[in-house]
Design a protein around this motif. Structure first.
Motif, PDB file in Angstrom:
ATOM      1  N   LEU A 237       0.133  40.210  68.529  1.00 51.64           N
ATOM      2  CA  LEU A 237      -0.965  41.176  68.563  1.00 51.64           C
ATOM      3  C   LEU A 237      -0.533  42.511  67.958  1.00 51.64           C
ATOM      4  CD1 LEU A 237      -2.421  40.537  72.144  1.00 51.64           C
ATOM      5  CD2 LEU A 237      -3.113  39.509  69.978  1.00 51.64           C
ATOM      6  N   SER A 238       0.705  42.930  68.269  1.00 49.48           N
ATOM      7  CA  SER A 238       1.218  44.185  67.707  1.00 49.48           C
ATOM      8  C   SER A 238       1.283  44.101  66.190  1.00 49.48           C
ATOM      9  CB  SER A 238       2.613  44.498  68.247  1.00 49.48           C
ATOM     10  OG  SER A 238       2.619  44.457  69.642  1.00 49.48           O
ATOM     11  N   LEU A 239       1.672  42.923  65.687  1.00 49.20           N
ATOM     12  CA  LEU A 239       1.765  42.750  64.240  1.00 49.20           C
ATOM     13  C   LEU A 239       0.384  42.878  63.603  1.00 49.20           C
ATOM     14  CD1 LEU A 239       3.752  42.213  61.980  1.00 49.20           C
ATOM     15  CD2 LEU A 239       3.350  39.779  62.245  1.00 49.20           C
ATOM     16  N   ILE A 240      -0.629  42.305  64.281  1.00 53.41           N
ATOM     17  CA  ILE A 240      -2.002  42.420  63.776  1.00 53.41           C
ATOM     18  C   ILE A 240      -2.417  43.894  63.750  1.00 53.41           C
ATOM     19  CG2 ILE A 240      -4.416  41.885  64.288  1.00 53.41           C
ATOM     20  CD1 ILE A 240      -3.274  39.181  65.453  1.00 53.41           C
ATOM     21  N   MET A 241      -2.059  44.609  64.815  1.00 52.99           N
ATOM     22  CA  MET A 241      -2.329  46.045  64.878  1.00 52.99           C
ATOM     23  C   MET A 241      -1.632  46.772  63.723  1.00 52.99           C
ATOM     24  SD  MET A 241      -3.585  48.583  66.806  1.00 52.99           S
ATOM     25  CE  MET A 241      -3.561  48.250  68.545  1.00 52.99           C
ATOM     26  N   LEU A 242      -0.378  46.373  63.464  1.00 51.82           N
ATOM     27  CA  LEU A 242       0.396  46.998  62.377  1.00 51.82           C
ATOM     28  C   LEU A 242      -0.303  46.819  61.033  1.00 51.82           C
ATOM     29  CD1 LEU A 242       4.237  46.391  62.775  1.00 51.82           C
ATOM     30  CD2 LEU A 242       3.115  48.445  61.945  1.00 51.82           C
ATOM     31  N   VAL A 243      -0.891  45.649  60.822  1.00 50.87           N
ATOM     32  CA  VAL A 243      -1.608  45.396  59.569  1.00 50.87           C
ATOM     33  C   VAL A 243      -2.782  46.378  59.444  1.00 50.87           C
ATOM     34  CG1 VAL A 243      -3.019  43.719  58.305  1.00 50.87           C
ATOM     35  CG2 VAL A 243      -0.933  42.975  59.453  1.00 50.87           C
ATOM     36  N   ILE A 244      -3.531  46.550  60.554  1.00 47.34           N
ATOM     37  CA  ILE A 244      -4.647  47.499  60.555  1.00 47.34           C
ATOM     38  C   ILE A 244      -4.147  48.904  60.222  1.00 47.34           C
ATOM     39  CG2 ILE A 244      -6.435  48.562  62.005  1.00 47.34           C
ATOM     40  CD1 ILE A 244      -7.026  45.714  61.444  1.00 47.34           C
ATOM     41  N   ILE A 245      -3.026  49.284  60.849  1.00 44.00           N
ATOM     42  CA  ILE A 245      -2.442  50.603  60.601  1.00 44.00           C
ATOM     43  C   ILE A 245      -2.077  50.762  59.127  1.00 44.00           C
ATOM     44  CG2 ILE A 245      -0.523  52.156  61.197  1.00 44.00           C
ATOM     45  CD1 ILE A 245      -2.347  51.405  63.567  1.00 44.00           C
ATOM     46  N   GLY A 246      -1.456  49.691  58.586  1.00 40.95           N
ATOM     47  CA  GLY A 246      -1.058  49.720  57.178  1.00 40.95           C
ATOM     48  C   GLY A 246      -2.245  49.956  56.274  1.00 40.95           C
ATOM     49  N   ILE A 247      -3.331  49.221  56.528  1.00 40.71           N
ATOM     50  CA  ILE A 247      -4.540  49.361  55.707  1.00 40.71           C
ATOM     51  C   ILE A 247      -5.087  50.784  55.823  1.00 40.71           C
ATOM     52  CG2 ILE A 247      -6.931  48.588  55.414  1.00 40.71           C
ATOM     53  CD1 ILE A 247      -5.963  45.827  56.476  1.00 40.71           C
TER      54      ILE A 247
ATOM     55  N   ASN B  98      12.879  59.390  47.968  1.00 39.51           N
ATOM     56  CA  ASN B  98      11.590  58.769  48.270  1.00 39.51           C
ATOM     57  C   ASN B  98      11.704  57.693  49.339  1.00 39.51           C
ATOM     58  OD1 ASN B  98      10.309  60.398  46.519  1.00 39.51           O
ATOM     59  ND2 ASN B  98      10.139  58.903  44.855  1.00 39.51           N
ATOM     60  N   ILE B  99      12.771  56.888  49.235  1.00 37.80           N
ATOM     61  CA  ILE B  99      12.951  55.811  50.223  1.00 37.80           C
ATOM     62  C   ILE B  99      13.106  56.420  51.619  1.00 37.80           C
ATOM     63  CG2 ILE B  99      14.506  53.985  51.020  1.00 37.80           C
ATOM     64  CD1 ILE B  99      15.191  53.480  48.057  1.00 37.80           C
ATOM     65  N   LEU B 100      13.956  57.438  51.723  1.00 36.51           N
ATOM     66  CA  LEU B 100      14.227  58.037  53.033  1.00 36.51           C
ATOM     67  C   LEU B 100      12.986  58.739  53.586  1.00 36.51           C
ATOM     68  CD1 LEU B 100      16.856  57.722  54.484  1.00 36.51           C
ATOM     69  CD2 LEU B 100      17.328  60.126  54.078  1.00 36.51           C
ATOM     70  N   LEU B 101      12.269  59.455  52.713  1.00 36.68           N
ATOM     71  CA  LEU B 101      11.070  60.154  53.189  1.00 36.68           C
ATOM     72  C   LEU B 101       9.990  59.168  53.617  1.00 36.68           C
ATOM     73  CD1 LEU B 101      10.711  63.267  50.863  1.00 36.68           C
ATOM     74  CD2 LEU B 101      11.306  63.185  53.289  1.00 36.68           C
ATOM     75  N   PHE B 102       9.929  58.028  52.900  1.00 32.65           N
ATOM     76  CA  PHE B 102       8.955  57.006  53.286  1.00 32.65           C
ATOM     77  C   PHE B 102       9.267  56.480  54.687  1.00 32.65           C
ATOM     78  CE2 PHE B 102       7.781  52.509  53.621  1.00 32.65           C
ATOM     79  CZ  PHE B 102       6.413  52.594  53.405  1.00 32.65           C
ATOM     80  N   THR B 103      10.552  56.153  54.912  1.00 32.45           N
ATOM     81  CA  THR B 103      10.947  55.636  56.233  1.00 32.45           C
ATOM     82  C   THR B 103      10.740  56.704  57.296  1.00 32.45           C
ATOM     83  OG1 THR B 103      12.728  54.671  54.940  1.00 32.45           O
ATOM     84  CG2 THR B 103      12.695  54.156  57.280  1.00 32.45           C
ATOM     85  N   ASN B 104      10.993  57.949  56.916  1.00 33.17           N
ATOM     86  CA  ASN B 104      10.799  59.079  57.830  1.00 33.17           C
ATOM     87  C   ASN B 104       9.339  59.198  58.273  1.00 33.17           C
ATOM     88  OD1 ASN B 104      11.852  61.581  59.061  1.00 33.17           O
ATOM     89  ND2 ASN B 104      10.453  62.576  57.636  1.00 33.17           N
ATOM     90  N   ASN B 105       8.428  58.778  57.378  1.00 31.41           N
ATOM     91  CA  ASN B 105       6.997  58.855  57.694  1.00 31.41           C
ATOM     92  C   ASN B 105       6.531  57.798  58.680  1.00 31.41           C
ATOM     93  OD1 ASN B 105       5.847  61.057  56.468  1.00 31.41           O
ATOM     94  ND2 ASN B 105       5.756  60.063  54.477  1.00 31.41           N
ATOM     95  N   ILE B 106       7.257  56.684  58.741  1.00 30.95           N
ATOM     96  CA  ILE B 106       6.786  55.555  59.553  1.00 30.95           C
ATOM     97  C   ILE B 106       6.525  55.942  61.019  1.00 30.95           C
ATOM     98  CG2 ILE B 106       7.351  53.246  60.427  1.00 30.95           C
ATOM     99  CD1 ILE B 106       8.758  52.681  57.804  1.00 30.95           C
ATOM    100  N   PRO B 107       7.497  56.603  61.699  1.00 34.71           N
ATOM    101  CA  PRO B 107       7.215  56.934  63.103  1.00 34.71           C
ATOM    102  C   PRO B 107       6.055  57.913  63.276  1.00 34.71           C
ATOM    103  CG  PRO B 107       9.549  57.179  62.611  1.00 34.71           C
ATOM    104  CD  PRO B 107       8.850  57.000  61.307  1.00 34.71           C
ATOM    105  N   MET B 108       5.760  58.721  62.240  1.00 37.47           N
ATOM    106  CA  MET B 108       4.656  59.680  62.353  1.00 37.47           C
ATOM    107  C   MET B 108       3.324  58.970  62.211  1.00 37.47           C
ATOM    108  SD  MET B 108       5.829  63.202  60.613  1.00 37.47           S
ATOM    109  CE  MET B 108       5.600  62.658  58.953  1.00 37.47           C
ATOM    110  N   ILE B 109       3.279  57.958  61.338  1.00 30.99           N
ATOM    111  CA  ILE B 109       2.029  57.242  61.100  1.00 30.99           C
ATOM    112  C   ILE B 109       1.760  56.223  62.211  1.00 30.99           C
ATOM    113  CG2 ILE B 109       0.906  55.591  59.567  1.00 30.99           C
ATOM    114  CD1 ILE B 109       2.238  57.096  57.240  1.00 30.99           C
ATOM    115  N   ASN B 110       2.832  55.517  62.635  1.00 26.73           N
ATOM    116  CA  ASN B 110       2.656  54.516  63.681  1.00 26.73           C
ATOM    117  C   ASN B 110       2.069  55.123  64.938  1.00 26.73           C
ATOM    118  OD1 ASN B 110       3.449  52.167  62.516  1.00 26.73           O
ATOM    119  ND2 ASN B 110       5.546  52.241  63.266  1.00 26.73           N
TER     120      ASN B 110
END
Lengths: 265, 264
Positions: A237-247, B98-110
């Protein structure tokens, strides 16, 4: 000692600890979600977790319902937030800067406590804790995240564009639709990301505001993880959520780091 | 023209009024003794007394202490890690950067839930018992990106020759770091640190999934557990009224100072 000096001189390598940290605690955990999602409890490869999701009606419905609620919340936030941001940012209305701060100040009171207070308010007024309360609570919690990026982009707008449009004979409405609105789209995009992401994934807000009557997708994930026996399903389910986040982040990928930078103080 | 302004101002004030109603309610009901929020049983400052004398229950007290400890430690390491990273990233070539900044963005977006759940699975896979340490690691994960982003602009604004000049004039790299680089970056580091503290104190989702079953609670998870049990510890009302008041006063001071500066 020579080695130490080398490290100091090669300033590129100062990022090494953080790079390692990111790999270990950001990249690897995401890989773990994928790994658990495609395995069963005994550790054999399977896609059963996904087929289970797409064939379990309650879970699938909750998922669709959550996305719907998140979209409606985001739309209401744009409709309410854009005019507010516009009024505060454009020179025309001459609003004091403090106004913008008034909008982010509530965020310093724990959101769960504010949500509980909102729920109490609804029951005091004799309003039922259902969908309406949920939408109100979501908009209430995330509206500042919509107002702030829009406010920032409108404030940075070059006034000469507006003047040029007026000089060239545009009506106020045309100035807005042809100049201000298109130029403030980056702010709207990052606002969408910042509102949609948390609303689509929340679980605590819906539990408090509907007395557990309405279950969102976040609650499904949380219940699966907490049950202890459905970890792998929770991962799927988290992976499905991740896909939504990615989009969503692809849609909002208009360099939103700029409008977030130093946004809170 | 005038009516347009009046409508605009009214709109803003209505929004603000709605936004503040729950908070005003918390503050008002912090002055009554009743167990339930929304039930007025006469004016009393007993809840404030309880809060300060530690009579509000062991649960709340340890939740407050845990929240402060976690925020301070996480913000400290996030600032250290993030500042070093920003300096490193600044000196990198485009691709690496760019690679590092991209990875750095992941926790902010998630969203919180993904950061929390993903770390939960990592700790399960590694067989780590979750508790205070895992919460702190998780908080460093989502705080550091903001430190990197608040320090980076200071670096781009800074004259890179100053650091080199210090080295040429005989400063050791460490001295150059301490006397040139850090003073230049300090404002960015401070705002990163403050932002980290705020994010850490306010976090619920990440903490919820990384706190384990050892009974460690922060304020957020404590409130959540309270709400699920159906009753909110009454002393939370004065606690957050005070927090709100302190922040309000701080912001007023910051703004008066800022407006004085611009007036000069």
């Amino acid at each position: 000692m020579a080695k130490l000096t080398n490290i100091f001189n090669n300033r590129r390598s100062w990022a090494a600890p953080y790079a390692l940290f990111l790999v270990l605690f950001v990249v690897l955990p995401l890989i773990m979600i994928v790994f658990y999602a495609f395995h069963d409890a005994s550790g054999t490869f399977t896609v059963h977790n996904f087929t289970k999701f797409f064939t379990t009606n309650t879970d699938l419905n909750r998922f669709i319902y959550s996305i719907g609620i998140a979209i409606i919340t985001t739309l209401i936030c744009i409709l309410l937030g854009y005019p507010a941001a516009y009024i505060m940012a454009s020179a025309e209305f001459n609003t004091p800067k403090v106004m913008a701060i008034l909008f982010i100040l509530p965020m310093w009171v724990n959101f769960l406590l504010r949500t509980i207070a909102t729920a109490e308010l609804f029951s005091m007024l004799g309003m039922p804790l259902r969908e309406g309360a949920l939408l109100f609570g979501m908009v209430y919690d995330f509206l500042p995240f919509m107002i702030y990026p829009i406010y920032n982009t409108i404030q940075k707008l070059d006034n000469s564009y507006l003047e040029a449009a007026r000089d060239l004979g545009a009506t106020p409405l045309q100035v807005f639709t042809k100049v201000t609105l298109p130029l403030s789209m980056p702010g709207i995009y990052s606002g969408i990301v910042m509102v949609f992401m948390p609303t689509v994934s929340t679980f605590a807000i819906s539990e408090i505001l509907t007395e557990n009557n309405i279950h969102l997708f976040g609650t499904t994930i949380q219940e699966s993880i907490n049950s202890g026996t459905m970890l792998n399903y929770g991962a799927a389910l988290s992976l499905i959520m991740l896909v939504i986040i990615g989009i969503t982040s692809l849609i909002g990928n208009n360099d939103n780091s700029e409008s977030r930078e130093g946004g809170l103080l | 023209m005038k009516t347009k302004h009046i409508i605009a101002k009214t709109y803003l004030w209505i929004l603000i009024a709605v936004l503040y109603t729950p908070i005003v309610m918390i503050i008002v009901f912090s002055f009554t003794k009743s167990k339930v929020l929304g039930n007025w049983t006469g004016f009393s400052i007993d809840l404030y007394k309880n809060l300060f004398s530690g009579n509000s229950g062991i649960g709340l007290n340890s939740a407050i202490i845990n929240t402060i400890i976690i925020a301070l430690i996480a913000a400290f390491f996030a600032t250290l890690l993030g500042t070093l990273a920003a300096i490193g990233i600044y000196n990198m070539r485009q691709r690496e950067r760019n690679i590092l900044l991209f990875t750095n963005n992941i926790p902010m977006i998630n969203p919180d839930i993904i950061t929390g759940v993903s770390l939960f699975f990592l700790f399960v896979a590694l067989g780590v018992t979750q508790g205070m340490a895992t919460i702190i690691i998780a908080h460093i994960v989502f705080c550091t990106p903001y430190v990197v982003l608040s320090v980076m602009p200071r670096l781009t604004k800074m004259n890179p020759n100053i650091y080199e000049a210090a080295l040429d004039l005989g400063a050791t790299p460490f001295q150059a770091l301490r006397k040139v680089l850090i003073p230049e970056l300090l404002p960015g580091m401070i705002s990163g640190f403050i932002l980290s503290i705020t994010l850490s104190i306010d976090d619920f989702g990440v903490t919820y999934f990384t706190k384990g079953s050892g009974g460690i609670e922060t304020l957020s998870t404590f409130i959540y557990a309270d709400a699920r049990r159906g009753g909110l510890t009454p002393e939370l009302r004065p606690l957050f009224s005070l927090i709100f008041l302190v922040i309000l006063i701080m912001l007023v001071i910051i703004n008066i100072r800022a407006s004085k500066k611009t007036n000069k």
